[in-house]
Structure formats: structure tokens, C-alpha cells
Design a protein around this motif. Structure first.
Motif, PDB file in Angstrom:
ATOM      1  N   ALA A  29       0.855  -1.188   0.000  1.00  0.00           N
ATOM      2  CA  ALA A  29       0.000   0.000   0.000  1.00  0.00           C
ATOM      3  C   ALA A  29       0.890   1.237   0.000  1.00  0.00           C
ATOM      4  O   ALA A  29       2.009   1.217   0.531  1.00  0.00           O
ATOM      5  N   PHE A  30       0.387   2.324  -0.592  1.00  0.00           N
ATOM      6  CA  PHE A  30       1.126   3.575  -0.705  1.00  0.00           C
ATOM      7  C   PHE A  30       0.185   4.736  -0.410  1.00  0.00           C
ATOM      8  O   PHE A  30      -1.021   4.641  -0.681  1.00  0.00           O
ATOM      9  N   PRO A  31       0.705   5.841   0.109  1.00  0.00           N
ATOM     10  CA  PRO A  31      -0.183   6.972   0.412  1.00  0.00           C
ATOM     11  C   PRO A  31      -0.753   7.661  -0.824  1.00  0.00           C
ATOM     12  O   PRO A  31      -1.829   8.253  -0.760  1.00  0.00           O
ATOM     13  N   THR A  32      -0.046   7.566  -1.958  1.00  0.00           N
ATOM     14  CA  THR A  32      -0.488   8.222  -3.190  1.00  0.00           C
ATOM     15  C   THR A  32      -0.064   7.400  -4.401  1.00  0.00           C
ATOM     16  O   THR A  32       0.807   6.526  -4.304  1.00  0.00           O
ATOM     17  N   ARG A  33      -0.645   7.727  -5.529  1.00  0.00           N
ATOM     18  CA  ARG A  33      -0.225   7.119  -6.795  1.00  0.00           C
ATOM     19  C   ARG A  33       1.244   7.452  -7.073  1.00  0.00           C
ATOM     20  O   ARG A  33       2.008   6.590  -7.525  1.00  0.00           O
ATOM     21  N   GLU A  34       1.631   8.694  -6.799  1.00  0.00           N
ATOM     22  CA  GLU A  34       3.005   9.106  -7.065  1.00  0.00           C
ATOM     23  C   GLU A  34       3.993   8.286  -6.233  1.00  0.00           C
ATOM     24  O   GLU A  34       5.075   7.905  -6.721  1.00  0.00           O
ATOM     25  N   ALA A  35       3.634   7.978  -4.992  1.00  0.00           N
ATOM     26  CA  ALA A  35       4.514   7.168  -4.140  1.00  0.00           C
ATOM     27  C   ALA A  35       4.658   5.765  -4.716  1.00  0.00           C
ATOM     28  O   ALA A  35       5.755   5.192  -4.696  1.00  0.00           O
ATOM     29  N   TYR A  36       3.560   5.209  -5.225  1.00  0.00           N
ATOM     30  CA  TYR A  36       3.663   3.902  -5.884  1.00  0.00           C
ATOM     31  C   TYR A  36       4.601   3.975  -7.090  1.00  0.00           C
ATOM     32  O   TYR A  36       5.476   3.114  -7.270  1.00  0.00           O
ATOM     33  N   GLU A  37       4.413   4.970  -7.937  1.00  0.00           N
ATOM     34  CA  GLU A  37       5.198   5.056  -9.173  1.00  0.00           C
ATOM     35  C   GLU A  37       6.686   5.246  -8.873  1.00  0.00           C
ATOM     36  O   GLU A  37       7.539   4.688  -9.579  1.00  0.00           O
ATOM     37  N   GLN A  38       7.010   5.998  -7.842  1.00  0.00           N
ATOM     38  CA  GLN A  38       8.414   6.160  -7.459  1.00  0.00           C
ATOM     39  C   GLN A  38       8.999   4.831  -6.993  1.00  0.00           C
ATOM     40  O   GLN A  38      10.129   4.481  -7.337  1.00  0.00           O
ATOM     41  N   TRP A  39       8.228   4.088  -6.203  1.00  0.00           N
ATOM     42  CA  TRP A  39       8.682   2.769  -5.736  1.00  0.00           C
ATOM     43  C   TRP A  39       8.842   1.807  -6.911  1.00  0.00           C
ATOM     44  O   TRP A  39       9.835   1.084  -7.003  1.00  0.00           O
TER      45      TRP A  39
END
Length: 216
Positions: free
Chosen positions: A180-190
Motif C-alpha cells: 500500500a502507498f499513500p499516493t499514486r506518485e509514491a507507488y510510481e516512485q517505488w
């Protein structure tokens, strides 16, 4: 309900700092919040899933779920077959006042669908951000923060067994790439930093895959 422990789940390795990730420049990994089961997956995710199933053609999450169920017996998994942890973890769900700790937070989502009752879900993203959600057990999920996202995919770094996959094989392949990620951007960076072949979607859509795995 069960004290069974799953010890098969690992973590996803990061790419070298100077590696140019395909995720960053050319691949759209976001499925959105509609028809996530039928949306065509990125090529690397299709390849990883096809490899896991020894050549079975996988182009969507719907096909992945169908093939997984076919090769692991065809029926729904049970609560005792979730990836339980021995001791407290960062990924847990509360059902009827009982805490269930898991190796992977997604099992708490599946727990709600299996029990058909609400589950309070607690997890942390790879960067340590706390994320909470409530799955109703009837297909709906709300998350805090409301912008929360989830990754889904497979890792095929380890040697694959020369047989049809067991649930343990599946956990070892899926769990490291489900976060799980706080935002879409956090997912994409990961996603750009890791070796896992994944897609992302709003956390509110997470129950769609779980429903496919557990429905009779």
C-alpha cells in the motif's frame, strides 16, 4: 480461526541507483479505478505472470486469477490458507475484535471477503507511511488517506518449481510486490526503483482482485 504461519514471503530488491528503469519513462502502470480486472497489463507484468505459470498466456488480472485458481485446485482459498505471521507485523486486520497479523497486507483485504464481515486494516508503505482502511466484506473498501494506492504483481527472481504452483509458491511470488502507498506518485516512485513487475491502482479497488480469489 487459525494459527497457521506463512514464512515464504520476502522483499523486492531495489534497482541500482544509476539504472534507467522502464517504469520511469515508457510504461503506464496505473490501472485506474474501473475495469482493473480486464485492463491489459504492461508487457513485463504479462511476461512475469506467464513465466510463473510455465507458458499460460496471461494478459489481464482476470486471466491471472482464473489461472491461479485452476492450478491450485479451482476452489476458493480459506482463512486458514492466508499468509499468517508468527507474531505482530506492520500488516494486520481486526475482525470481530480479533487481530490477524499477516506477512502481506493484502491478506487482510482477503480476510474481509472470506468472512463477509468488516475488517479494519492497518499497514505501512515501503517508506514507513501508516495507511488504514476498512473493508466491508461486501466488496467495498475505504482508505485513509483517501489517495492511497496499492501495487500488484509478481517477482520471478527465484527459480520456479518444475510443477504446478502451490499456494506457498504463489505467496512467495506475489507478496513481495503487493504494498500500500499513500499516493499514486509514491507507488510510481517505488515501482521505478524495484525489480518487481507491477501495476498500481487505487486502494479502493483492491477488493476486486480479492473477490476473484475467494468467490465460490
Amino acid at each position: 480461526m487459525t494459527d497457521r504461519t506463512c514464512e515464504c514471503c520476502g522483499s523486492v530488491a531495489n534497482l541500482p541507483a544509476d539504472a534507467e528503469s522502464e517504469s520511469e519513462s515508457t510504461v503506464d502502470r496505473w490501472l485506474g479505478d474501473a475495469s482493473v480486472m480486464e485492463t491489459s497489463l504492461p508487457d513485463d507484468v504479462q511476461t512475469a505472470m506467464t513465466t510463473f505459470f510455465d507458458g499460460a498466456s496471461i494478459t489481464t488480472l482476470e486471466e491471472w486469477v482464473a489461472e491461479l485458481r485452476r492450478q491450485t485446485g479451482g476452489g476458493s482459498i480459506g482463512i486458514e490458507e492466508l499468509c499468517h505471521a508468527d507474531g505482530e507485523t506492520d500488516h494486520w486486520g481486526e475482525l470481530d475484535g480479533t487481530r490477524y497479523d499477516f506477512q502481506c497486507f493484502y491478506d487482510a483485504v482477503a480476510l474481509a471477503e472470506l468472512a463477509a464481515r468488516p475488517v479494519e486494516i492497518h499497514t505501512r508503505s515501503p517508506d514507513g507511511t501508516a495507511i488504514e482502511a476498512r473493508a466491508t466484506g461486501t466488496g467495498d473498501l475505504t482508505a485513509t488517506p483517501s489517495t492511497a494506492a496499492v501495487s500488484f504483481g509478481v517477482t520471478t527472481d527465484e527459480s520456479l518449481p518444475d510443477r504446478e504452483p502451490t499456494l506457498e509458491d504463489t505467496y512467495a511470488t506475489i507478496c513481495p510486490s503487493v504494498n500500500a502507498f499513500p499516493t499514486r506518485e509514491a507507488y510510481e516512485q517505488w515501482a521505478a526503483r524495484t525489480q518487481a513487475a507491477t501495476v498500481g491502482m487505487p486502494l479502493s479497488a483492491a477488493t476486486v482482485v480479492a473477490t476473484g480469489l475467494v468467490e465460490e
